[in-house]
Design a protein around this motif. Structure first.
Motif, PDB file in Angstrom:
ATOM      1  N   ASP A  22      -4.425  34.715 -30.861  1.00  0.00           N
ATOM      2  CA  ASP A  22      -4.572  35.318 -29.538  1.00  0.00           C
ATOM      3  C   ASP A  22      -5.240  36.692 -29.612  1.00  0.00           C
ATOM      4  N   HIS A  23      -5.490  37.153 -30.811  1.00  0.00           N
ATOM      5  CA  HIS A  23      -6.037  38.497 -31.027  1.00  0.00           C
ATOM      6  C   HIS A  23      -7.487  38.577 -30.572  1.00  0.00           C
ATOM      7  N   GLN A  24      -7.791  39.585 -29.762  1.00  0.00           N
ATOM      8  CA  GLN A  24      -9.157  39.848 -29.306  1.00  0.00           C
ATOM      9  C   GLN A  24      -9.556  41.215 -29.854  1.00  0.00           C
ATOM     10  N   PRO A  25     -10.260  41.249 -30.981  1.00  0.00           N
ATOM     11  CA  PRO A  25     -10.579  42.544 -31.585  1.00  0.00           C
ATOM     12  C   PRO A  25     -11.523  43.375 -30.721  1.00  0.00           C
ATOM     13  N   LEU A  26     -11.205  44.650 -30.637  1.00  0.00           N
ATOM     14  CA  LEU A  26     -12.076  45.600 -29.953  1.00  0.00           C
ATOM     15  C   LEU A  26     -13.116  46.096 -30.948  1.00  0.00           C
ATOM     16  N   PRO A  27     -14.253  46.567 -30.483  1.00  0.00           N
ATOM     17  CA  PRO A  27     -15.232  47.119 -31.427  1.00  0.00           C
ATOM     18  C   PRO A  27     -14.642  48.262 -32.255  1.00  0.00           C
ATOM     19  N   ALA A  28     -13.725  49.024 -31.653  1.00  0.00           N
ATOM     20  CA  ALA A  28     -13.043  50.097 -32.379  1.00  0.00           C
ATOM     21  C   ALA A  28     -11.623  50.227 -31.840  1.00  0.00           C
ATOM     22  N   ALA A  29     -10.667  50.309 -32.751  1.00  0.00           N
ATOM     23  CA  ALA A  29      -9.267  50.526 -32.396  1.00  0.00           C
ATOM     24  C   ALA A  29      -8.760  51.636 -33.296  1.00  0.00           C
ATOM     25  N   GLU A  30      -7.981  52.553 -32.718  1.00  0.00           N
ATOM     26  CA  GLU A  30      -7.519  53.652 -33.546  1.00  0.00           C
ATOM     27  C   GLU A  30      -6.213  54.229 -33.031  1.00  0.00           C
ATOM     28  N   ASN A  31      -5.573  54.960 -33.916  1.00  0.00           N
ATOM     29  CA  ASN A  31      -4.424  55.762 -33.570  1.00  0.00           C
ATOM     30  C   ASN A  31      -4.608  57.106 -34.275  1.00  0.00           C
ATOM     31  N   GLY A  32      -3.572  57.883 -34.422  1.00  0.00           N
ATOM     32  CA  GLY A  32      -3.693  59.188 -35.046  1.00  0.00           C
ATOM     33  C   GLY A  32      -4.024  59.150 -36.526  1.00  0.00           C
ATOM     34  N   LYS A  33      -3.780  58.012 -37.175  1.00  0.00           N
ATOM     35  CA  LYS A  33      -3.953  57.929 -38.625  1.00  0.00           C
ATOM     36  C   LYS A  33      -5.170  57.144 -39.076  1.00  0.00           C
ATOM     37  N   VAL A  34      -5.511  56.055 -38.375  1.00  0.00           N
ATOM     38  CA  VAL A  34      -6.598  55.186 -38.822  1.00  0.00           C
ATOM     39  C   VAL A  34      -7.520  54.804 -37.680  1.00  0.00           C
ATOM     40  N   ARG A  35      -8.718  54.394 -38.074  1.00  0.00           N
ATOM     41  CA  ARG A  35      -9.699  53.820 -37.147  1.00  0.00           C
ATOM     42  C   ARG A  35     -10.176  52.515 -37.790  1.00  0.00           C
ATOM     43  N   ILE A  36     -10.084  51.420 -37.032  1.00  0.00           N
ATOM     44  CA  ILE A  36     -10.523  50.111 -37.507  1.00  0.00           C
ATOM     45  C   ILE A  36     -11.637  49.639 -36.589  1.00  0.00           C
ATOM     46  N   THR A  37     -12.803  49.365 -37.171  1.00  0.00           N
ATOM     47  CA  THR A  37     -13.904  48.849 -36.362  1.00  0.00           C
ATOM     48  C   THR A  37     -14.173  47.404 -36.738  1.00  0.00           C
ATOM     49  N   TRP A  38     -14.666  46.674 -35.779  1.00  0.00           N
ATOM     50  CA  TRP A  38     -14.941  45.246 -35.922  1.00  0.00           C
ATOM     51  C   TRP A  38     -16.422  45.003 -35.720  1.00  0.00           C
ATOM     52  N   ASP A  39     -17.103  44.534 -36.763  1.00  0.00           N
ATOM     53  CA  ASP A  39     -18.502  44.139 -36.669  1.00  0.00           C
ATOM     54  C   ASP A  39     -19.354  45.216 -35.985  1.00  0.00           C
ATOM     55  N   SER A  40     -19.186  46.445 -36.453  1.00  0.00           N
ATOM     56  CA  SER A  40     -19.886  47.576 -35.842  1.00  0.00           C
ATOM     57  C   SER A  40     -20.902  48.177 -36.805  1.00  0.00           C
ATOM     58  N   THR A  41     -21.992  48.632 -36.261  1.00  0.00           N
ATOM     59  CA  THR A  41     -23.032  49.287 -37.037  1.00  0.00           C
ATOM     60  C   THR A  41     -22.548  50.654 -37.498  1.00  0.00           C
ATOM     61  N   ILE A  42     -22.805  50.973 -38.759  1.00  0.00           N
ATOM     62  CA  ILE A  42     -22.529  52.303 -39.284  1.00  0.00           C
ATOM     63  C   ILE A  42     -23.874  53.019 -39.358  1.00  0.00           C
ATOM     64  N   TYR A  43     -24.021  54.036 -38.532  1.00  0.00           N
ATOM     65  CA  TYR A  43     -25.292  54.755 -38.455  1.00  0.00           C
ATOM     66  C   TYR A  43     -25.378  55.818 -39.537  1.00  0.00           C
ATOM     67  N   THR A  44     -26.544  55.921 -40.133  1.00  0.00           N
ATOM     68  CA  THR A  44     -26.801  56.915 -41.179  1.00  0.00           C
ATOM     69  C   THR A  44     -28.116  57.620 -40.858  1.00  0.00           C
ATOM     70  N   ASP A  45     -28.489  58.578 -41.694  1.00  0.00           N
ATOM     71  CA  ASP A  45     -29.715  59.341 -41.443  1.00  0.00           C
ATOM     72  C   ASP A  45     -30.991  58.570 -41.756  1.00  0.00           C
ATOM     73  N   LYS A  46     -30.872  57.487 -42.503  1.00  0.00           N
ATOM     74  CA  LYS A  46     -32.041  56.644 -42.733  1.00  0.00           C
ATOM     75  C   LYS A  46     -31.654  55.177 -42.557  1.00  0.00           C
ATOM     76  N   LYS A  49     -30.703  48.519 -45.158  1.00  0.00           N
ATOM     77  CA  LYS A  49     -30.809  47.068 -44.971  1.00  0.00           C
ATOM     78  C   LYS A  49     -29.448  46.464 -44.611  1.00  0.00           C
ATOM     79  N   HIS A  50     -28.380  46.989 -45.223  1.00  0.00           N
ATOM     80  CA  HIS A  50     -27.030  46.461 -44.973  1.00  0.00           C
ATOM     81  C   HIS A  50     -26.151  47.594 -44.464  1.00  0.00           C
ATOM     82  N   TYR A  51     -25.808  47.549 -43.202  1.00  0.00           N
ATOM     83  CA  TYR A  51     -25.100  48.647 -42.562  1.00  0.00           C
ATOM     84  C   TYR A  51     -24.029  48.166 -41.579  1.00  0.00           C
ATOM     85  N   ARG A  52     -23.664  46.890 -41.655  1.00  0.00           N
ATOM     86  CA  ARG A  52     -22.750  46.321 -40.675  1.00  0.00           C
ATOM     87  C   ARG A  52     -21.705  45.426 -41.336  1.00  0.00           C
TER      88      ARG A  52
END
Length: 127
Positions: A22-46, A49-52
């Motif tokens: 029944d779980h519907q993952p959000l693109p980002a879920a967090e609390n005061g201690k952790v952040r969990i992202t689901w199938d999200s792009t990690i942006y960098t300065d350049k 090829k593999h960033y997701r």
């Protein structure tokens, strides 16, 4: 498979459904201690090829990051697929340099079509 892994991670630190299916993952879920992202792009300065990765876990207090990628493959390709963990090496370097991550761990979960599985973990990549 990735949905169940995400749910297992969330149920210990973030509110979620009682049943994994029944779980519907959000693109980002967090609390005061952790952040969990689901199938999200990690942006960098350049452009990389593999960033997701499938799931990214960031411990806010220590800035330790875990990148989780899950692959389903034919049995004969399990070993070859495990080499996929090397694809994230540039991303781990960038996360340490740009985001100040103290440690970046890449976990690749490989499951064969007939159920055979292996887990490949590379702690400290990009150190």
């Amino acid at each position: 498979m990735a949905l169940q892994v995400h749910w297992e991670m969330c149920k210990y630190c973030i509110e979620c459904n009682d049943k994994w299916y029944d779980h519907q993952p959000l693109p980002a879920a967090e609390n005061g201690k952790v952040r969990i992202t689901w199938d999200s792009t990690i942006y960098t300065d350049k452009r990389l090829k593999h960033y997701r990765p499938d799931i990214t876990l960031v411990h806010k207090d220590t800035q330790e990051c875990t990148l989780i990628d899950i692959a389903l493959t034919a049995e004969q390709n399990i070993i070859t697929t495990e080499e996929k963990v090397e694809r994230y090496q540039d991303l781990t370097f960038a996360m340490r340099r740009i985001r100040g991550a103290s440690k970046v761990t890449v976990i690749l979960i490989v499951i064969g079509a007939l159920g055979r599985s292996r887990k490949t973990q590379r702690p400290g990549m990009g150190s």
